[in-house]
Structure formats: structure tokens, C-alpha cells
Design an enzyme around this catalytic site. Structure first.
Site, PDB file in Angstrom:
ATOM      1  N   GLU A  13       0.856  -1.222  -0.051  1.00  0.00           N
ATOM      2  CA  GLU A  13       0.112   0.009  -0.011  1.00  0.00           C
ATOM      3  C   GLU A  13       0.885   1.192   0.082  1.00  0.00           C
ATOM      4  OE1 GLU A  13      -3.156   0.362   2.864  1.00  0.00           O
ATOM      5  OE2 GLU A  13      -4.301  -1.210   2.027  1.00  0.00           O
TER       6      GLU A  13
ATOM      7  N   HIS B 172       8.505 -26.896   0.497  1.00  0.00           N
ATOM      8  CA  HIS B 172       7.752 -27.710  -0.487  1.00  0.00           C
ATOM      9  C   HIS B 172       6.765 -27.341  -1.183  1.00  0.00           C
ATOM     10  CE1 HIS B 172      10.285 -30.600   1.864  1.00  0.00           C
ATOM     11  NE2 HIS B 172      10.176 -29.851   2.932  1.00  0.00           N
TER      12      HIS B 172
ATOM     13  N   LYS C 267     -13.147   1.658  -1.335  1.00  0.00           N
ATOM     14  CA  LYS C 267     -13.994   2.040  -0.278  1.00  0.00           C
ATOM     15  C   LYS C 267     -15.192   2.829  -0.813  1.00  0.00           C
ATOM     16  CE  LYS C 267     -10.732   2.057   3.662  1.00  0.00           C
ATOM     17  NZ  LYS C 267     -10.480   2.620   4.838  1.00  0.00           N
TER      18      LYS C 267
HETATM   19  O1  PA5 Z   1      -3.124   1.569   5.944  1.00  0.00           O
HETATM   20  C1  PA5 Z   1      -4.383   1.743   5.739  1.00  0.00           C
HETATM   21  O2  PA5 Z   1      -4.641   2.991   5.675  1.00  0.00           O
HETATM   22  C2  PA5 Z   1      -5.492   0.978   5.093  1.00  0.00           C
HETATM   23  O3  PA5 Z   1      -5.175  -0.329   4.946  1.00  0.00           O
HETATM   24  C3  PA5 Z   1      -6.423   0.999   6.627  1.00  0.00           C
HETATM   25  O4  PA5 Z   1      -5.977   0.559   7.683  1.00  0.00           O
HETATM   26  C4  PA5 Z   1      -7.764   0.012   6.080  1.00  0.00           C
HETATM   27  O5  PA5 Z   1      -8.180   0.410   5.005  1.00  0.00           O
HETATM   28  C5  PA5 Z   1      -8.667   0.236   7.466  1.00  0.00           C
HETATM   29  O6  PA5 Z   1      -9.116   1.581   7.383  1.00  0.00           O
HETATM   30  P1  PA5 Z   1      -9.863   2.037   8.821  1.00  0.00           P
HETATM   31  O7  PA5 Z   1      -8.641   1.914   9.764  1.00  0.00           O
HETATM   32  O8  PA5 Z   1     -10.025   3.548   8.406  1.00  0.00           O
HETATM   33  O9  PA5 Z   1     -10.930   1.296   8.954  1.00  0.00           O
END
Ligand code: PA5
Length: 481
Positions: free
Chosen positions: A305, A334, A450
Site C-alpha cells: 500500500e 515444499h 471503499k
Molecule cells: O493502511 C491503511 O490506511 C489501510 O489499510 C487501512 O488501515 C484500512 O483500509 C482500514 O481503514 P480504517 O482503519 O479507516 O477502517
């Protein structure tokens, strides 16, 4: 005196990075790089280290200062709840779940949830991230609700997966004959200090709540109450975890960049991604420690990410990002290693090793098997020795076949070293982001998904997006029957 105040102990616990097997002399010109290419990045790495220091000073990189936080409210919450409840369920996803799972697998008994209370040293931990209804219904089947507390974690306060499971959990609690109006005692909220619908709801209902510091994004939040509360509830020493993270943060701020594992790791991933003859765009992390298997999962999100981006900082389209792959030694020997050794030379491997294990099993001599070659050569040796031998064998086999590999090494898996590992990998990600010239802290691709989910599920305010999606779906559907 806490062991982490002892300098010799701290030095012996420092997580290290072995880099010899990425150079041409070890893995040839297809696999490796010339040492001079790494050295030519030293000035840039030192400049990045200075930029990080300036940003940190200005408060723009708060994840680096998380080790200094006051955890007394978390410890008090554990005290208040430890006898009241037996199971602690995290409702969260992505950065609001993976760090919790990583801490739990790394630092608790491998069968923690199955142990009797007096041998567990803390509550049972469950993390309900995926909303597959069979999985969530299955979890509900196992819970003794009057003895269960739920931690709803979402930084934005509205992520669909977390909001929906919370809705289901709240009803479950309210409908329970022995809970009903007492449901509030079974819910702890972790979210933004001021913004978002969950914060509003927590304030309105007077729910116990913790803040995710502003400026700390989900995937950098394992050392905030996001990860610390469940860790402390399960019996992990979070002060030691933070002490290890502090050690890594200070080491990477004070030692010349080229001598720091996170800077070297970032530089080598960047150079391998741009390898002149055979680019390594896949980054495999393979711990030889079952305890560290979910740290790999946490890292996979952090790396993907943070570095997978369409645009560079100047707005140019770059579509850049190494693809992180998780593997586990010895299991994946394996499953994956055939591909790793003989398939395309497009991967940089990072092994993670621990010198010692919490337990080791000495293997016996067995008379019934004495006439057979396959068994008794183990007699007197340990399973830990076998695991180490297999790690060495895999490293050797990959190196001989010109597959570049790094090894992160730690003395033992304990809160201090895991805290270091989290911080080291977070810094490595930020440094890699600077080398790739992208912003490692945003996630526009995730946000787009989202928004589409909100629209498809009829969230008010997303009607136009829903119309647009429906048109795309109706014109784009094509099936092979
Ligand atoms: O790293 C990030 O920002 C995302 O992976 C969020 O953690 C994930 O989308 C969950 O978001 P939130 O904590 O707002 O529910």
C-alpha cells in the site's frame, strides 16, 4: 533494572541485516548488483536520513515517536477488564487488524487461545477482519458473549467491513438475555481523536475509547492503541515492545545511513527493482520462524500500500511498486521454492531468522528404527537445528542459482526484537518511498474501492457513484459458461 536499559543486552538483541548475497560476486550479473551501485546511493541515503530528521522534528512523521507514548491508559484498561472478560475480539481490517495478528502470533503461545486461563497469561484474542459471513457467523458460534469484549478499530470511523460487523455485534450484545442494555461495557472503540462517525457514536454513548494519533496511517499504526491494546490484553509486554521500537528509531536516526538495516534494505530493494539485466519486481519475505509468519502478512500490506503508486510526487505517471510475496520456511520449501530456484530470476528474497527458539525439541534415538537410514541420524539433534539447516540449505541453493537474497537476523523472538522489526520495516518503507519518489503515506487506490463499496451498498451521499457503477456493470458484463 529492565533488561532494555542494559547496553550490552540491547546490543546483543539488535536486529541485523545480512547483505552479501545480493552482490555480483555472490549471485552473478543476472542476479546481483555491483557493490559500487549501492555505494553510489550513499549520499542520497544520507540526504533522506536528514530529510526524515527534519520532518520528524516538525512533527510530520509521528510514527517515529510512538515509542515515547504514555501507555498507562492502555494498562489501566487491561487491569479493569482482565478478570471480567475471557475473550477480546478485534473488529477491524487492513492496518486496523494486521498488526494485532502479527503481535499475537509472534509473541504469544502458538496455541494461546486453546490454553486454560491460568496458562495463557492474558485474554484469548480473535481478529475478525474478513467479513465472509460463514467466518463471522462461525466466530459468533464460539463466543461466550457475557465473557467477551469487542474492540472496534477504524481510523476513518466508517470502513464498510468494520462498520457492518460492529452493527451485527451490537445487536448480538443487545439481544443477549444477560447483557441487553449493558452492551456498552462490552465495546471499546479505537478511532480518530475527533473525526468520523465512530468517534461521534463513541462520544454520544460514552463508550471507552482510544485515539489513533492524527498523522499515523493505518499501516503504520501497530504501535498505537490499534495494536497495543489487544497485545496488552493478551499478556504481551507492550513496554518492552515499545523499547525495542525506540531502539530501532534512534539507531536509524543516529548511525550513518549506509550502516543502518532499513536504509540498506530500502536501497537494495530499489536497486533490484531497477536491475539493469533482470529487474526484481517481486519481493519475497520468508521467515524461518513460525512465530514471525504474520509479521510477513503485516509487512505485505505496509510494502504494497505504501509503495504501489500511480503517480510520483511531481505528478508524473509512474505505476511503480514492488510486489510483496509472503512465504514461510520450511513450509514453502515444499510449495514455492522450486519456482524460486528455477523460475524467472525476478525476485529479491528476504529471509528472517531467529538464532534461538523459546522451546526446542531434542530428538531421541529409536531402536525400532535403527536399521533404517531415514531416522536415527537426527538422534541428539534438535528441531531448531533442523530448521536452521534447512534455512541454510535454501539460502545456499538460491545463491548458487544466482537468486539474490537478504537475511534479517534476530537473537530471539521477543517483544524487544519484534518492536525493532516493526520500526525497522516502517523506516525501510519510508526510505524506499523516497527512493521511488512517491508518497508512501497515502492509498488512493484503497479509497477508490471503499467509495465504490459504499455506493453499491446504498450509503447516503454516494448515489451518483452508484449510477456510474451500474452503467459500467451493465455494459461490461461478459460470461464464459
Ligand atoms: O493502511 C491503511 O490506511 C489501510 O489499510 C487501512 O488501515 C484500512 O483500509 C482500514 O481503514 P480504517 O482503519 O479507516 O477502517
Amino acid at each position: 533494572m529492565r533488561p532494555w536499559n542494559d547496553t550490552a543486552w540491547k546490543n546483543s538483541m539488535r536486529v541485523r541485516l545480512a547483505i552479501a548475497n545480493v552482490f555480483e560476486e555472490a549471485v552473478g550479473p543476472e542476479g546481483g548488483i555491483a557493490r559500487a551501485r549501492l555505494e553510489s546511493l550513499y549520499d542520497r541515503l544520507r540526504a533522506i536520513q536528514r530529510e526524515i530528521a527534519v520532518k520528524r522534528e516538525a512533527g510530520a512523521l509521528p510514527f517515529l515517536d510512538l515509542p515515547k507514548q504514555d501507555v498507562s491508559a492502555i494498562l489501566a484498561c487491561v487491569e479493569q477488564n482482565r478478570t471480567k472478560f475471557e475473550t477480546f475480539v478485534v473488529l477491524g481490517i487492513g492496518g486496523s487488524a494486521l498488526g494485532n495478528i502479527a503481535c499475537h502470533t509472534a509473541l504469544r503461545h502458538p496455541y494461546h487461545n486453546f490454553l486454560p486461563a491460568d496458562r495463557r497469561g492474558g485474554m484469548r484474542i480473535e481478529v475478525a477482519d474478513n467479513i465472509d459471513p460463514d467466518r463471522i457467523a462461525g466466530l459468533f458460534d464460539t463466543l461466550d458473549l457475557p465473557r467477551t469484549v469487542f474492540n472496534v478499530i477504524t481510523k476513518s470511523g466508517s470502513t464498510a467491513e468494520t462498520a457492518s460487523t460492529f452493527l451485527a455485534v451490537k445487536k448480538l450484545l443487545q439481544d443477549h438475555p444477560r447483557i441487553g442494555p449493558g452492551w456498552r461495557e462490552h465495546v471499546i472503540v479505537t478511532t480518530d481523536p475527533v473525526a468520523g462517525d465512530l468517534r461521534k457514536f463513541a462520544s454520544r454513548e460514552g463508550l471507552v475509547s482510544f485515539d489513533i494519533p492524527r498523522g499515523v496511517g493505518g499501516r503504520f499504526s501497530v504501535l498505537t492503541p490499534v495494536g497495543l491494546l489487544s497485545a496488552a490484553m493478551s499478556g504481551i509486554d507492550i513496554e518492552e515492545l515499545l523499547a525495542g521500537a525506540a531502539d530501532a528509531a534512534e539507531y536509524h536516526a543516529s548511525v550513518p545511513a549506509e550502516k543502518c538495516p532499513a536504509f540498506a534494505g530500502a536501497a537494495l530493494h530499489y536497486l533490484m527493482y531497477n536491475h539493469p539485466r533482470a529487474p526484481k519486481r517481486l519481493a519475497v519475505m520468508m521467515p524461518y520462524s513460525h512465530a514471525l509468519k504474520d509479521v510477513t502478512d503485516w509487512f505485505r500490506q505496509l510494502w504494497a500500500e505504501s509503495l504501489g503508486k500511480e503517480k510520483a510526487l511531481d505528478g508524473t505517471i509512474v505505476n511503480v511498486g514492488p510486489t510483496p510475496i509472503k512465504a514461510l520456511g520450511v513450509t514453502d520449501q515444499h510449495s514455492q521454492v522450486q519456482l524460486y530456484i528455477e523460475g524467472p530470476n525476478d525476485k529479491l528474497f528476504t529471509f528472517v531468522e531467529t538464532e534461538t527458539f523459546q522451546n526446542d525439541l531434542v530428538l531421541p534415538f529409536d531402536n525400532d528404527l535403527a536399521d533404517l537410514g531415514a531416522f536415527n541420524y537426527f538422534a541428539g539433534k534438535t528441531l531448531g537445528q533442523l530448521l536452521h539447516a534447512e534455512q541454510k540449505a535454501t539460502t545456499l541453493a538460491l545463491t548458487r542459482r544466482h537468486r539474490p537474497n537478504l537475511t534479517i537476523s534476530m537473537r530471539e523472538v521477543r517483544p524487544y526484537t519484534v518492536g525493532q522489526l516493526f520500526m525497522l520495516l516502517e523506516i525501510q518503507t519510508v526510505v524506499a518511498g523516497a527512493l521511488f519518489g512517491i508518497n508512501p503515506f497515502d492509498q488512493p487506490g484503497v479509497e477508490a474501492g471503499k467509495i465504490a463499496t459504499y455506493a453499491l451498498m446504498d450509503r447516503p451521499g454516494y448515489e451518483n457513484e452508484k449510477n456510474a457503477i451500474e452503467q459500467e456493470i451493465s455494459t461490461g458484463a461478459e460470461w464464459v459458461l
